[in-house]
Structures are given as C-alpha cells and as structure tokens.
Design a protein around this motif. Structure first.
Motif, PDB file in Angstrom:
ATOM      1  N   VAL A  58       0.852  -1.174   0.000  1.00 13.40           N
ATOM      2  CA  VAL A  58       0.000   0.000   0.000  1.00 13.40           C
ATOM      3  C   VAL A  58       0.894   1.233   0.000  1.00 13.40           C
ATOM      4  O   VAL A  58       1.784   1.348   0.845  1.00 13.40           O
ATOM      5  CB  VAL A  58      -0.901   0.034   1.251  1.00 13.40           C
ATOM      6  CG1 VAL A  58      -1.684   1.333   1.332  1.00 13.40           C
ATOM      7  CG2 VAL A  58      -1.824  -1.174   1.284  1.00 13.40           C
ATOM      8  N   VAL A  59       0.668   2.134  -0.958  1.00  9.97           N
ATOM      9  CA  VAL A  59       1.316   3.442  -0.924  1.00  9.97           C
ATOM     10  C   VAL A  59       0.358   4.348  -0.164  1.00  9.97           C
ATOM     11  O   VAL A  59      -0.750   4.618  -0.620  1.00  9.97           O
ATOM     12  CB  VAL A  59       1.596   3.979  -2.342  1.00  9.97           C
ATOM     13  CG1 VAL A  59       2.120   5.409  -2.262  1.00  9.97           C
ATOM     14  CG2 VAL A  59       2.593   3.084  -3.052  1.00  9.97           C
ATOM     15  N   SER A  60       0.787   4.750   1.024  1.00  9.83           N
ATOM     16  CA  SER A  60      -0.081   5.543   1.906  1.00  9.83           C
ATOM     17  C   SER A  60       0.545   6.910   2.134  1.00  9.83           C
ATOM     18  O   SER A  60       0.955   7.237   3.241  1.00  9.83           O
ATOM     19  CB  SER A  60      -0.303   4.803   3.220  1.00  9.83           C
ATOM     20  OG  SER A  60       0.930   4.502   3.839  1.00  9.83           O
ATOM     21  N   ALA A  64      -5.023  10.089   5.467  1.00  9.23           N
ATOM     22  CA  ALA A  64      -6.330   9.437   5.316  1.00  9.23           C
ATOM     23  C   ALA A  64      -6.156   7.984   4.874  1.00  9.23           C
ATOM     24  O   ALA A  64      -6.891   7.107   5.331  1.00  9.23           O
ATOM     25  CB  ALA A  64      -7.197  10.202   4.324  1.00  9.23           C
ATOM     26  N   VAL A  65      -5.184   7.727   4.014  1.00  7.89           N
ATOM     27  CA  VAL A  65      -4.931   6.351   3.560  1.00  7.89           C
ATOM     28  C   VAL A  65      -4.303   5.547   4.695  1.00  7.89           C
ATOM     29  O   VAL A  65      -4.644   4.371   4.896  1.00  7.89           O
ATOM     30  CB  VAL A  65      -4.051   6.340   2.293  1.00  7.89           C
ATOM     31  CG1 VAL A  65      -3.744   4.913   1.846  1.00  7.89           C
ATOM     32  CG2 VAL A  65      -4.736   7.110   1.164  1.00  7.89           C
ATOM     33  N   LYS A  66      -3.395   6.166   5.442  1.00  7.90           N
ATOM     34  CA  LYS A  66      -2.809   5.476   6.593  1.00  7.90           C
ATOM     35  C   LYS A  66      -3.910   5.021   7.551  1.00  7.90           C
ATOM     36  O   LYS A  66      -3.889   3.905   8.066  1.00  7.90           O
ATOM     37  CB  LYS A  66      -1.812   6.376   7.318  1.00  7.90           C
ATOM     38  CG  LYS A  66      -0.517   6.631   6.550  1.00  7.90           C
ATOM     39  CD  LYS A  66       0.356   7.634   7.298  1.00  7.90           C
ATOM     40  CE  LYS A  66       1.633   7.958   6.555  1.00  7.90           C
ATOM     41  NZ  LYS A  66       1.422   8.785   5.352  1.00  7.90           N
ATOM     42  N   ALA A  67      -4.876   5.897   7.787  1.00  9.27           N
ATOM     43  CA  ALA A  67      -5.952   5.584   8.734  1.00  9.27           C
ATOM     44  C   ALA A  67      -7.003   4.654   8.119  1.00  9.27           C
ATOM     45  O   ALA A  67      -7.319   3.607   8.685  1.00  9.27           O
ATOM     46  CB  ALA A  67      -6.617   6.874   9.216  1.00  9.27           C
ATOM     47  N   ASP A  68      -7.541   5.025   6.955  1.00  8.49           N
ATOM     48  CA  ASP A  68      -8.681   4.307   6.381  1.00  8.49           C
ATOM     49  C   ASP A  68      -8.320   2.958   5.780  1.00  8.49           C
ATOM     50  O   ASP A  68      -9.111   2.019   5.840  1.00  8.49           O
ATOM     51  CB  ASP A  68      -9.361   5.162   5.302  1.00  8.49           C
ATOM     52  CG  ASP A  68      -9.958   6.439   5.871  1.00  8.49           C
ATOM     53  OD1 ASP A  68     -10.125   6.545   7.106  1.00  8.49           O
ATOM     54  OD2 ASP A  68     -10.252   7.358   5.069  1.00  8.49           O
ATOM     55  N   PRO A  73      -4.335   4.373  13.877  1.00  8.52           N
ATOM     56  CA  PRO A  73      -5.301   5.150  14.663  1.00  8.52           C
ATOM     57  C   PRO A  73      -5.224   6.644  14.335  1.00  8.52           C
ATOM     58  O   PRO A  73      -4.146   7.237  14.356  1.00  8.52           O
ATOM     59  CB  PRO A  73      -4.886   4.882  16.111  1.00  8.52           C
ATOM     60  CG  PRO A  73      -4.146   3.581  16.061  1.00  8.52           C
ATOM     61  CD  PRO A  73      -3.448   3.572  14.735  1.00  8.52           C
ATOM     62  N   ARG A  74      -6.386   7.243  14.063  1.00 10.77           N
ATOM     63  CA  ARG A  74      -6.431   8.670  13.740  1.00 10.77           C
ATOM     64  C   ARG A  74      -5.916   9.525  14.891  1.00 10.77           C
ATOM     65  O   ARG A  74      -5.266  10.545  14.662  1.00 10.77           O
ATOM     66  CB  ARG A  74      -7.855   9.095  13.378  1.00 10.77           C
ATOM     67  CG  ARG A  74      -8.260   8.651  11.995  1.00 10.77           C
ATOM     68  CD  ARG A  74      -9.603   9.257  11.579  1.00 10.77           C
ATOM     69  NE  ARG A  74     -10.016   8.722  10.299  1.00 10.77           N
ATOM     70  CZ  ARG A  74      -9.605   9.185   9.135  1.00 10.77           C
ATOM     71  NH1 ARG A  74      -8.748  10.179   9.091  1.00 10.77           N
ATOM     72  NH2 ARG A  74     -10.041   8.646   8.021  1.00 10.77           N
TER      73      ARG A  74
END
Length: 171
Positions: A58-60, A64-68, A73-74
């Motif tokens: 995953v390229v995050s 928002a991508v890291k979280a979703d 954790p946000r």
C-alpha cells in the motif's frame, strides 16, 4: 549513499537477498510505504522469484490512507503526525493484516526539500511487524530528496532482511 549506479546495485542486492531468504523460509512480505511511495515493493518485485514471497503493498502518502486503509489510529496521527515510530509500526501491522503476509515492512519520513510536521528533512522511520510483534527504527539521513528516499528504501530492505534471517523466526 547517493543515487549512483553503486546505490542502485546495492538496492538490487538487498532485494535479492530478502527475496531469497523469504522464499527459503517460506515467508511472505507486504509493504506500506509513505515517503518511498512503492520503491520497496518495486525493488522486491524487480527480483526474479518475488511472486513467491511478495503479497502486496500500500502506498499511503496521505494520512487518510494510513488511517482508512492501513488502520493507523487517527488519534495517533493527530497527536504525533505521520513521521513517528508508532505510526511506522501501525503501518507495518496494517500491511501485514490486509495483505495476509507473515511480515509487514513500512516507511514513513520527510524526504524534503522542506521540514514537515515539525520533523527535519531526512527523519525516517522503518516499521516491521511479524507474529513476534512490531518494532520501528529511527534514521536521520542526509542528501537531496531522491537520495533520502533511496536511503530509506535501503534501510527498509536491510531491516526486512534482518527479520527474515533472524534465528528462530518461523511463520
């Protein structure tokens, strides 16, 4: 380390070692990358036989991508920002979980040219997650943007290789 031909050869060599070690131990790997934007997965995939160990990545780049997607954790992202060891660990855990891999490896950091979120250019964290738990490693690299990204990719491959080669580690 610079973006010289030697640097590229070193990355290829590290990737080849990691692929060979993972296949030899019957282990699979997944990546979660921010500042390297897929370089780690690309280096692994550029190695013949990588399909026997590389599950996906995953390229995050965005929080928002890291979280979703990865499940970071946000509240952690809100409190410490994206460039943090705990975030790197959570990214690696997320990659491992969503890709069904034995080992997750992640990169997050500041490639420059400007500092970001109160972190200096060259601040990089590599995260690793396995059945034995998660950990992260802090780095402070120097150079321009491509050089820092290349050094981060090399560090991720080196740390992945250490986990793969560790005595007693089993899937």
């Amino acid at each position: 380390m610079t973006n010289s031909p030697h640097h590229t050869i070193n990355l290829h060599h590290l990737a080849e070692e990691a692929v060979t070690e993972a296949i030899g131990r019957g282990l699979t790997v997944a990546t979660a990358e921010s500042l390297t934007a897929g370089m780690v997965a690309a280096m692994l995939a550029d190695t013949p036989g990588a399909s026997g160990m590389l599950q996906g990545g995953v390229v995050s780049y965005q929080n928002a991508v890291k979280a979703d997607v990865l499940g970071v954790p946000r509240d952690l992202l809100d409190s410490v920002g994206a460039v943090d060891g705990r975030v790197a660990e959570a990214m690696a855990e997320g990659a491992r979980r969503i890709c069904g891999a034995d080992i997750g490896v992640s990169t997050t950091g500041v490639a420059g040219p400007e500092p970001h979120g109160g972190k200096d250019v060259g601040s990089v964290y590599i995260g690793l997650s396995s059945a034995e738990g998660s950990t992260s490693y802090a780095y402070s690299f120097e150079g321009n943007r491509p050089e820092i990204r290349g050094q981060a990719c090399a560090a991720a491959l080196e740390r992945l290789l250490e986990v793969l080669a560790s005595k007693g580690y089993r899937a």
